[in-house]
Scaffold this motif. Structure first.
Motif, mmCIF file in Angstrom:
data_model
loop_
_atom_site.group_PDB
_atom_site.id
_atom_site.type_symbol
_atom_site.label_atom_id
_atom_site.label_comp_id
_atom_site.label_asym_id
_atom_site.label_seq_id
_atom_site.Cartn_x
_atom_site.Cartn_y
_atom_site.Cartn_z
ATOM 1 N N GLN A 31 -3.472 -0.488 2.083
ATOM 2 C CA GLN A 31 -2.921 -0.295 0.598
ATOM 3 C C GLN A 31 -4.812 -0.727 0.792
ATOM 4 O O GLN A 31 -5.349 -0.288 -1.182
ATOM 5 C CB GLN A 31 -2.622 -1.683 -0.141
ATOM 6 C CG GLN A 31 -0.968 -1.927 0.101
ATOM 7 C CD GLN A 31 -0.201 -2.760 -0.066
ATOM 8 O OE1 GLN A 31 -0.566 -3.967 0.412
ATOM 9 N NE2 GLN A 31 0.888 -2.949 -0.887
ATOM 10 N N GLN A 32 -5.473 -0.967 1.098
ATOM 11 C CA GLN A 32 -7.210 -1.331 0.825
ATOM 12 C C GLN A 32 -7.456 0.305 0.148
ATOM 13 O O GLN A 32 -8.380 0.897 -0.667
ATOM 14 C CB GLN A 32 -7.726 -1.701 1.849
ATOM 15 C CG GLN A 32 -7.230 -3.786 1.701
ATOM 16 C CD GLN A 32 -8.026 -3.934 2.575
ATOM 17 O OE1 GLN A 32 -8.922 -3.872 3.143
ATOM 18 N NE2 GLN A 32 -7.276 -4.691 4.076
ATOM 19 N N LEU A 33 -6.615 1.051 1.483
ATOM 20 C CA LEU A 33 -7.792 2.524 0.777
ATOM 21 C C LEU A 33 -7.208 2.626 0.086
ATOM 22 O O LEU A 33 -7.932 4.222 -0.193
ATOM 23 C CB LEU A 33 -6.453 3.549 2.450
ATOM 24 C CG LEU A 33 -7.790 3.397 3.787
ATOM 25 C CD1 LEU A 33 -6.822 4.039 4.945
ATOM 26 C CD2 LEU A 33 -8.886 4.254 3.583
ATOM 27 N N SER B 115 2.649 8.994 0.977
ATOM 28 C CA SER B 115 1.895 9.502 2.150
ATOM 29 C C SER B 115 2.547 9.235 3.459
ATOM 30 O O SER B 115 2.005 10.513 4.487
ATOM 31 C CB SER B 115 0.774 8.128 2.213
ATOM 32 O OG SER B 115 0.379 8.047 0.693
ATOM 33 N N HIS B 116 3.242 8.731 3.404
ATOM 34 C CA HIS B 116 4.077 8.681 5.443
ATOM 35 C C HIS B 116 4.584 10.174 5.409
ATOM 36 O O HIS B 116 4.952 10.485 6.118
ATOM 37 C CB HIS B 116 4.619 7.796 5.265
ATOM 38 C CG HIS B 116 3.588 6.155 5.588
ATOM 39 N ND1 HIS B 116 3.204 6.203 6.786
ATOM 40 C CD2 HIS B 116 3.726 4.998 4.918
ATOM 41 C CE1 HIS B 116 2.698 5.009 6.936
ATOM 42 N NE2 HIS B 116 3.057 4.629 5.348
ATOM 43 N N ASN C 240 2.418 8.902 -6.683
ATOM 44 C CA ASN C 240 3.219 9.862 -5.603
ATOM 45 C C ASN C 240 1.199 10.982 -5.164
ATOM 46 O O ASN C 240 1.664 11.501 -4.093
ATOM 47 C CB ASN C 240 3.586 10.769 -6.652
ATOM 48 C CG ASN C 240 4.277 12.501 -6.193
ATOM 49 O OD1 ASN C 240 3.860 13.644 -5.829
ATOM 50 N ND2 ASN C 240 5.216 12.481 -5.782
ATOM 51 N N ASN C 241 0.423 11.084 -6.184
ATOM 52 C CA ASN C 241 -0.628 12.050 -5.185
ATOM 53 C C ASN C 241 -1.856 11.229 -4.976
ATOM 54 O O ASN C 241 -2.603 12.221 -4.124
ATOM 55 C CB ASN C 241 -1.282 12.126 -7.249
ATOM 56 C CG ASN C 241 -1.323 13.436 -7.380
ATOM 57 O OD1 ASN C 241 -1.163 14.909 -7.175
ATOM 58 N ND2 ASN C 241 0.691 13.407 -7.045
ATOM 59 N N ILE C 242 -1.531 9.496 -5.210
ATOM 60 C CA ILE C 242 -2.585 9.243 -3.921
ATOM 61 C C ILE C 242 -2.683 9.754 -2.801
ATOM 62 O O ILE C 242 -3.435 9.533 -1.323
ATOM 63 C CB ILE C 242 -2.475 7.342 -4.166
ATOM 64 C CG1 ILE C 242 -3.651 6.824 -3.232
ATOM 65 C CG2 ILE C 242 -1.440 6.923 -3.390
ATOM 66 C CD1 ILE C 242 -4.724 7.152 -3.946
ATOM 67 N N ALA C 243 -1.270 10.529 -1.933
ATOM 68 C CA ALA C 243 -1.188 11.143 -0.580
ATOM 69 C C ALA C 243 -1.956 12.114 -0.200
ATOM 70 O O ALA C 243 -3.084 12.224 0.769
ATOM 71 C CB ALA C 243 0.162 11.017 -0.444
ATOM 72 N N ASN C 244 -2.747 12.772 -1.222
ATOM 73 C CA ASN C 244 -3.506 13.937 -2.183
ATOM 74 C C ASN C 244 -4.522 13.252 -1.347
ATOM 75 O O ASN C 244 -5.482 14.095 -0.818
ATOM 76 C CB ASN C 244 -3.696 14.532 -2.743
ATOM 77 C CG ASN C 244 -2.073 15.311 -2.519
ATOM 78 O OD1 ASN C 244 -1.047 15.232 -1.864
ATOM 79 N ND2 ASN C 244 -1.934 15.420 -4.646
ATOM 80 N N GLY D 195 -3.868 9.728 1.842
ATOM 81 C CA GLY D 195 -2.986 10.459 3.110
ATOM 82 C C GLY D 195 -3.774 10.175 4.264
ATOM 83 O O GLY D 195 -3.122 9.654 5.151
ATOM 84 N N VAL D 196 -4.153 11.141 4.334
ATOM 85 C CA VAL D 196 -4.982 11.685 5.814
ATOM 86 C C VAL D 196 -5.317 10.648 6.565
ATOM 87 O O VAL D 196 -6.177 10.999 7.542
ATOM 88 C CB VAL D 196 -6.005 13.488 5.310
ATOM 89 C CG1 VAL D 196 -4.914 14.304 4.992
ATOM 90 C CG2 VAL D 196 -6.828 13.446 4.425
ATOM 91 N N PHE D 197 -6.055 9.707 5.959
ATOM 92 C CA PHE D 197 -6.602 8.478 6.482
ATOM 93 C C PHE D 197 -6.175 7.957 6.797
ATOM 94 O O PHE D 197 -6.843 7.266 7.411
ATOM 95 C CB PHE D 197 -8.136 8.241 5.215
ATOM 96 C CG PHE D 197 -9.206 8.644 5.152
ATOM 97 C CD1 PHE D 197 -9.071 10.279 3.764
ATOM 98 C CD2 PHE D 197 -9.922 9.297 5.609
ATOM 99 C CE1 PHE D 197 -9.460 11.471 3.420
ATOM 100 C CE2 PHE D 197 -11.389 10.748 5.538
ATOM 101 C CZ PHE D 197 -11.103 11.399 3.670
ATOM 102 N N ILE D 198 -4.918 7.299 6.483
ATOM 103 C CA ILE D 198 -3.839 6.395 6.937
ATOM 104 C C ILE D 198 -3.980 6.478 8.282
ATOM 105 O O ILE D 198 -4.545 5.006 9.067
ATOM 106 C CB ILE D 198 -3.012 6.612 6.589
ATOM 107 C CG1 ILE D 198 -2.527 5.927 4.730
ATOM 108 C CG2 ILE D 198 -1.646 4.952 7.176
ATOM 109 C CD1 ILE D 198 -1.347 6.633 4.658
#
Lengths: 347, 221
Positions: free
Chosen positions: A212-214, A60-61, A183-187, A190-193
């Motif tokens: 982590q909640q997101l 995500s980062h 790996n794919n939770i970023a998709n 990721g943009v909402f972090i």
């Protein structure tokens, strides 16, 4: 309530990921009835959520380095554009990657808001689209040679081998599900972090950060996709797209999981840095395309260059170019509407 | 079905393994009884011959039950999905051997052919080689489950014994139709007929062995 509305596009992306990508993990196992759908879905849900919450930060980062979306409305548009592009490309029968779609959406946001796109980061990300599947192919080829030697030489009873294969498929599936989540939770989220700042919360004995909640919400969305829609896709994958034997399926799932974990493990990245070695970028990698690479790797071992499906490879190559472009274009247009029609801040 | 999704943690695989092993033992036992029954018949031990027929009939009945059990478990427990069809066909084909042995001995018992002394030794060798063909086939079938690379060697042995049986069959029939020891044409034809039937046991074994080779190749990863 408004936060939930803006998160909906990400949750939809998560649902779509669960519906389609879980099939790459358990498709052959369920399609050949080695593992029941209920078992496959249960294991997928648990390990996807665990992977997302525990290991989702790295990739995500990595994506955030390309463009840090700091407004919820902007993040909503990015996620919506990416999801729409994936759906649209899927209708054309192209093996599309959600990772490539999100990258295109971020670039579209960068262009609209005037933020410079770091070419170095973009090159690193684009590079993973190429060597992700290649790496999966290499891992699969090596694993297949080893497994084949063991299975053909050992005096294991056919029925015992069947039992071990089922067990192996379940273990590999759990690892694959964890890797997909990590790996794919970023998709998905990721943009909402940057745009969503949640306070840390205690869940029983575990404290989860806002990030982590997101990832937990995103992981649950993926899990819902697995439960509600993936069975249909699994039956297609198991019987049609990849006609693999259970042993080959085990190798493919394991190789794909290894690649996804390599591109999301912060521990491994830190270790390589500390050892003075070049670290792999922590970026979301297309699981479907890694799968294709792994299957090709096995095909090369079994039958040489003539087994390569060049048509499929060319479709993937076209996807590398068209997916980010379409996603960027759609993002640009929707950002305009969001800012000027709905009067929402996007940056 | 309870535990349907988690077969890896149950003993269904072991259960089927035991059933298959029991079934293969029945076939091996039947071929051994067949060999001894032929000796009993040719040496005039009628009581012993009739007892062997009874044993083979019982073995054939148990074999049918085991076969039914195997077929059910293969599909009900969803075991070995990629090789299940081959195993199913193989087990079904092996049942032909049991049925044939029982039928052959019953026909001997009913028709009571008279074999002249000049061909008895060759007949004994023919039935011995037929039994050996079945025995080699059973070793090949076990190798398919445990040690695929050894299947070819056993298939080769089956083919060897089948050729030996064919050679003996030809020798016996030529001798029967040229000797004065067998005067009646009807008797000559009956002997020829039984030679053909005894030889057919090795032919059935060889046909199954050819399929076995294909299954072995398919089983390799």
């Amino acid at each position: 309530m408004i936060n939930l509305l803006f998160l909906s596009s990400g949750l939809f992306m998560g649902w779509s990921l669960g519906a389609n990508d879980a099939a790459n993990i358990f498709g052959t196992a369920v399609g050949t009835k080695m593992v029941s759908f209920r078992t496959a879905a249960g294991i997928s849900c648990i390990f996807i959520i665990l992977g997302a919450v525990i290991g989702g930060s790295g990739a995500s980062h990595g994506l955030g380095a390309l463009g840090a979306v700091d407004q919820l409305a902007g993040a909503f548009v990015l996620s919506l554009s990416a999801a729409a592009t994936v759906l649209w490309m899927t209708r054309f029968g192209l093996p599309v990657s959600t990772s490539q779609s999100i990258v295109g959406a971020i670039i579209g946001w960068n262009i609209y808001t005037g933020n410079p796109t770091d070419i170095g980061v973009l090159t690193k990300i684009a590079g993973t689209w190429v060597y992700g599947p290649i790496l999966a192919g290499i891992f699969a080829a090596i694993l297949f040679v080893v497994v084949r030697r063991i299975v053909n030489s050992a005096t294991i009873h056919l029925l015992l081998l069947d039992r071990y294969t089922r067990f192996g498929l379940i273990v590999a599936g759990a690892l694959g599900a964890y890797a997909l989540g990590a790996n794919n939770i970023a998709n998905v989220m990721g943009v909402f972090i940057q745009a969503v700042q949640l306070p840390a919360r205690q869940f029983f004995t575990v404290t989860l950060t806002g990030e982590q909640q997101l990832f937990l919400f995103g992981g649950i969305a993926i899990a819902v996709g697995v439960i509600t829609y993936s069975k249909r896709v699994m039956m297609t994958v198991g019987n049609n797209l990849f006609k693999l034997s259970p042993v080959s399926a085990f190798v493919v799932v394991l190789a794909t999981a290894m690649v996804l974990l390599l591109f999301s493990s912060t521990e491994l990245s830190d270790f390589l840095h500390a050892s003075g070695l070049p670290a792999l970028p922590l970026i979301p990698v297309s699981q479907s395309q890694a799968c294709v690479g792994a299957v090709l790797g096995i095909g090369l071992v079994k039958g040489g260059w003539r087994t390569i499906n060049y048509r499929l490879l060319s479709k993937i190559g076209i996807g590398w170019i068209t997916t980010p472009i379409l996603s960027a274009l759609l993002t640009y247009i929707l950002l305009f509407f969001m800012q000027n029609v709905f009067m929402q801040p996007i940056h | 079905m309870k535990g349907k999704g988690m077969q890896v943690f149950t003993n269904r695989s072991k259960d089927l393994m035991e059933t298959i092993e029991r079934y293969l033992e029945q076939i091996t036992a039947a071929s051994l009884h067949y060999d001894e029954a032929m000796k009993d018949y040719l040496e005039g031990r009628d009581t012993s011959f009739d007892e062997r027929i009874a044993k083979v009939t019982e073995i054939e009945r148990k074999g049918d039950e085991d076969l039914k059990d195997i077929k059910y478990k293969l599909y009900a427990f969803m075991l070995i999905p990629d090789t299940r069809g081959d195993v199913y066909m193989l087990m079904d084909d092996l049942d032909d051997i049991l049925d044939y042995i029982k039928r052959l001995l019953l026909e001997l018992s009913m028709e009571r052919p008279q074999f002249p002394p000049c061909i008895q030794e060759q007949l004994l060798r023919m039935s011995e080689y037929s039994a050996k063909a079945v025995e080699s086939l059973m070793l090949g079938v076990r190798a398919l489950f445990n040690q695929t690379k050894a299947v070819e060697e056993h298939v080769y042995r089956v083919a060897f014994y089948e050729r030996e049986v064919d050679t003996l069959e030809e020798e016996i029939v030529r001798h029967v139709f040229s000797t004065d020891d067998v005067a009646q044409l009807a008797q000559r034809m009956q002997i020829r007929n039984f030679c053909f039937r005894i030889a057919s046991l090795s032919d059935i074994s060889e046909d199954i062995a050819k399929n076995l080779l294909v299954y072995a190749v398919k089983r390799m990863v």
